[in-house]
Write an enzyme that holds these catalytic residues in place. Sequence first.
Site, PDB file in Angstrom:
ATOM      1  N   GLY A 119     -49.624  73.819  57.470  1.00 50.64           N
ATOM      2  CA  GLY A 119     -48.812  72.587  57.174  1.00 50.64           C
ATOM      3  C   GLY A 119     -47.534  72.790  56.932  1.00 50.64           C
ATOM      4  CG  ASP A 136     -56.428  66.769  49.678  1.00 53.75           C
ATOM      5  OD1 ASP A 136     -56.433  67.531  48.639  1.00 53.75           O
ATOM      6  OD2 ASP A 136     -57.751  66.160  49.883  1.00 53.75           O
TER       7      ASP A 136
END
Length: 265
Positions: A119, A136
Site C-alpha cells: 500500500g 484499512d
Amino acid sequence: MPDTANAEDHVKPFVYETPTTKALHFSICEIQSRMQSLKPLALDLDYTRTMMGFLLFNDRPDTIGMIGLGGGSLAKFCRSYLPKARIDVVEINPHVIALRDVFHVPPDDDLFAVRRGDGADFVRSPPHRMDVLMVDGYDPDGIPPALCSQAFYDDCRDSLQPEGLLVVNLHRGHCDYALHVERINRAFDGRILVMRGQDRGNSIVFGCTGRRLQRAKTSQFRRPRHFDAAAWEELAPSLAEVMVELRKTALDGLERGWRVNREGR
C-alpha cells in the site's frame, strides 16, 4: 506494481463459519472481516458502514483506491453500488487474496481490480489521482509501520485529486492512536474529521485535500437519486453519526473563533 514478496512471508488467515456468517481471522480473538451468508453485499461490521461516510461529501466518485482487501466487504459494496467508479484494491498478503471467491469478491474487469502489492508503494506511485482513498490495512500485529508513518499520510494526500478524500480505519486502543491522528492532521493541514464517539474500538478518520468537509451541509442528508434505496437505508444510522460529528466539529470551530475574537478585543 511489481510483486516481489514471498507468500511464505505472510501469515495465512482462516475462515470461521457459522450458520449465518463467514468471518476472516488471523487469530480467534479478532475479526478482520465478516460477511452475512445470505446477504454477501451487506456491510456487517459497524466501522465499514462508517467508512462509507465519504458518500456524504462525494456520492459520485470516479476513482476509488483501497489499501487492504480483507474479506472484501468495502470492495464489493462499492463495486455494486458505485458501478461507474474505477476501483483499485491493493492487498499485500496473497493468502488473503486467495480467499476472494469465498467472500464473493467479484472478478476483475475494466473498472475493478484486486492487485497484490504494498500500500505504501501504491500511494507513492499511484496509477492515477483518486477521488477517494480508503485505508484499512491490518496484519496480525495491527497496522504495519509503513501504513501509518508521516511519509505515508503525506503520500496519501498527494495521491488524491484536489478535492479528494482519505478514509482511514484506526484502532482507538492503540498506544500510538493520537500520534496517527496527528500525522493525518498534519498531512491535511487540519482538514480532517475524527469519529471520536466510538469507544476504544475502530475510529474512522476522514481527511480532505480541499474544502468538502467544511462545505458539507450539516442540517440534513438525503439519499442520492442514483444510489440504491435499500443500501442507503443500511448506511443511514452510520451516516447520521458522521453528520453529528461534523456538526460538533463545526461548532467547535465557531467557539474557537469566538474566543479568539473576544480575546483580541
